[in-house]
Design an enzyme around this catalytic site. Sequence first.
Site, PDB file in Angstrom:
ATOM      1  N   ASP A 166      66.501  96.050  33.977  1.00  0.00           N
ATOM      2  CA  ASP A 166      66.726  96.323  32.551  1.00  0.00           C
ATOM      3  C   ASP A 166      67.662  97.516  32.364  1.00  0.00           C
ATOM      4  O   ASP A 166      67.310  98.520  31.738  1.00  0.00           O
ATOM      5  CB  ASP A 166      65.397  96.542  31.820  1.00  0.00           C
ATOM      6  CG  ASP A 166      65.580  96.637  30.308  1.00  0.00           C
ATOM      7  OD1 ASP A 166      66.520  96.013  29.797  1.00  0.00           O
ATOM      8  OD2 ASP A 166      64.774  97.333  29.657  1.00  0.00           O
ATOM      9  N   GLU A 187      69.372  91.582  35.276  1.00  0.00           N
ATOM     10  CA  GLU A 187      69.583  92.287  34.009  1.00  0.00           C
ATOM     11  C   GLU A 187      70.193  93.669  34.240  1.00  0.00           C
ATOM     12  O   GLU A 187      69.682  94.689  33.796  1.00  0.00           O
ATOM     13  CB  GLU A 187      68.290  92.377  33.191  1.00  0.00           C
ATOM     14  CG  GLU A 187      68.578  92.512  31.709  1.00  0.00           C
ATOM     15  CD  GLU A 187      67.366  92.366  30.810  1.00  0.00           C
ATOM     16  OE1 GLU A 187      67.549  92.467  29.590  1.00  0.00           O
ATOM     17  OE2 GLU A 187      66.242  92.170  31.307  1.00  0.00           O
ATOM     18  N   TYR A 191      68.577  85.144  37.057  1.00  0.00           N
ATOM     19  CA  TYR A 191      68.002  85.692  35.828  1.00  0.00           C
ATOM     20  C   TYR A 191      67.958  84.540  34.830  1.00  0.00           C
ATOM     21  O   TYR A 191      68.951  84.207  34.195  1.00  0.00           O
ATOM     22  CB  TYR A 191      68.844  86.862  35.320  1.00  0.00           C
ATOM     23  CG  TYR A 191      68.346  87.462  34.029  1.00  0.00           C
ATOM     24  CD1 TYR A 191      66.983  87.553  33.743  1.00  0.00           C
ATOM     25  CD2 TYR A 191      69.235  87.959  33.079  1.00  0.00           C
ATOM     26  CE1 TYR A 191      66.530  88.107  32.558  1.00  0.00           C
ATOM     27  CE2 TYR A 191      68.795  88.524  31.899  1.00  0.00           C
ATOM     28  CZ  TYR A 191      67.440  88.581  31.641  1.00  0.00           C
ATOM     29  OH  TYR A 191      66.985  89.131  30.463  1.00  0.00           O
ATOM     30  N   ASP A 193      63.761  86.934  37.859  1.00  0.00           N
ATOM     31  CA  ASP A 193      62.991  86.840  36.630  1.00  0.00           C
ATOM     32  C   ASP A 193      63.164  85.411  36.130  1.00  0.00           C
ATOM     33  O   ASP A 193      64.199  85.050  35.578  1.00  0.00           O
ATOM     34  CB  ASP A 193      63.539  87.865  35.625  1.00  0.00           C
ATOM     35  CG  ASP A 193      62.898  87.754  34.258  1.00  0.00           C
ATOM     36  OD1 ASP A 193      61.997  86.910  34.075  1.00  0.00           O
ATOM     37  OD2 ASP A 193      63.306  88.509  33.351  1.00  0.00           O
ATOM     38  N   ASN A 222      61.270  84.046  33.830  1.00  0.00           N
ATOM     39  CA  ASN A 222      60.862  83.990  32.427  1.00  0.00           C
ATOM     40  C   ASN A 222      59.852  82.882  32.131  1.00  0.00           C
ATOM     41  O   ASN A 222      59.936  82.206  31.106  1.00  0.00           O
ATOM     42  CB  ASN A 222      62.091  83.851  31.519  1.00  0.00           C
ATOM     43  CG  ASN A 222      62.546  85.197  30.975  1.00  0.00           C
ATOM     44  OD1 ASN A 222      61.753  85.997  30.502  1.00  0.00           O
ATOM     45  ND2 ASN A 222      63.842  85.458  31.077  1.00  0.00           N
ATOM     46  N   ASP A 249      58.030  87.019  37.560  1.00  0.00           N
ATOM     47  CA  ASP A 249      59.034  87.286  38.597  1.00  0.00           C
ATOM     48  C   ASP A 249      58.516  86.694  39.905  1.00  0.00           C
ATOM     49  O   ASP A 249      57.355  86.912  40.272  1.00  0.00           O
ATOM     50  CB  ASP A 249      59.253  88.788  38.745  1.00  0.00           C
ATOM     51  CG  ASP A 249      59.695  89.419  37.436  1.00  0.00           C
ATOM     52  OD1 ASP A 249      60.908  89.533  37.213  1.00  0.00           O
ATOM     53  OD2 ASP A 249      58.804  89.787  36.628  1.00  0.00           O
ATOM     54  N   ASP A 260      57.464  96.979  31.267  1.00  0.00           N
ATOM     55  CA  ASP A 260      58.529  96.020  31.539  1.00  0.00           C
ATOM     56  C   ASP A 260      58.299  95.441  32.945  1.00  0.00           C
ATOM     57  O   ASP A 260      57.155  95.298  33.372  1.00  0.00           O
ATOM     58  CB  ASP A 260      59.922  96.643  31.393  1.00  0.00           C
ATOM     59  CG  ASP A 260      60.982  95.586  31.062  1.00  0.00           C
ATOM     60  OD1 ASP A 260      60.765  94.797  30.122  1.00  0.00           O
ATOM     61  OD2 ASP A 260      62.021  95.543  31.739  1.00  0.00           O
ATOM     62  N   HIS A 261      59.361  95.125  33.676  1.00  0.00           N
ATOM     63  CA  HIS A 261      59.218  94.441  34.957  1.00  0.00           C
ATOM     64  C   HIS A 261      58.922  95.409  36.100  1.00  0.00           C
ATOM     65  O   HIS A 261      59.393  96.546  36.101  1.00  0.00           O
ATOM     66  CB  HIS A 261      60.500  93.674  35.305  1.00  0.00           C
ATOM     67  CG  HIS A 261      60.772  92.517  34.409  1.00  0.00           C
ATOM     68  ND1 HIS A 261      60.379  91.234  34.694  1.00  0.00           N
ATOM     69  CD2 HIS A 261      61.397  92.467  33.203  1.00  0.00           C
ATOM     70  CE1 HIS A 261      60.762  90.429  33.720  1.00  0.00           C
ATOM     71  NE2 HIS A 261      61.381  91.150  32.802  1.00  0.00           N
TER      72      HIS A 261
END
Length: 276
Positions: A9, A44, A125, A164, A166, A237, A262-263
């Site tokens: 990110d 990202e 991603y 990721d 998603n 992930d 977040d991740h």
Amino acid sequence: MKFISWNIDSINAAVEHKSARGEMTWQVLQDIAAQQPDVLAIQETKLKATGLTKEQATALDELFPGYHRYLRMSTGRSGYSGTMMLSRQEPISVTLPEIGAPGEMDIEGRVITLEFENTYVSTVYTPNSGSSLARLDDRQAWDDAYRAYIQQLDAQKPVIFSGDFNVAHQEIDLKNPKSNHKKAGFTDEEREHFGRLLDAGFTDTFRYLHPEESGVYTWWAQISKTSKINNSGWRIDYYLTSNRLANQLSELSVIDTGARQDHAPIMLTMTDDFKI
């Protein structure tokens, strides 16, 4: 061998680390460097189309000396999406594929693939369907195109691919499945398409090694101040591998990111006899 994958990110937020969250992101990147992974995949990056700034490149060179670095930036919307891979061993080839995805997805810098003697190592991603599911149809088309691409690689040599994705595949993969059903990342369509990917000959390494383990997540929403405290997370992930590599999987772990939401990075360790 160690493989690490992380949705960071924003590379710039990590390198500049001017905010409290940026400081935490930088610390996680330092922790990753200390692991000395054989291959690091980052999603990202949010880099501009021109790539890394001098400051960013210098910081990464200092953290990962001697690594070969490969970037893919979005050539549509600047500072959006983007991926990066760092490898201790120089690959035979590097591919930035277009997979026939809809809209601008193919120019958003979402896939990098490194070819080695015995394997392909790739990162992705995956596009988000959006809070109102406006991109769900395109997301399903992406999933079909991506599955076909990975199958093409697998037909040549085994594949290790991460990122990721998603999507939380099963109810065990998120804290609150009932209240999140039909939301982006846990729609029936996304889950079904992820299942099709696995059915095409690939292994979810964490679930293979930990078939019944619950409460292990890789993403906690920033919008909720208590998501990390309460472990109200999602496992979105993944490291996936060709099924024929399953007997060489040693461990899949989530790297601790402390209070950072977040991740979180994930680390795949292969058996001692494995060679890429």
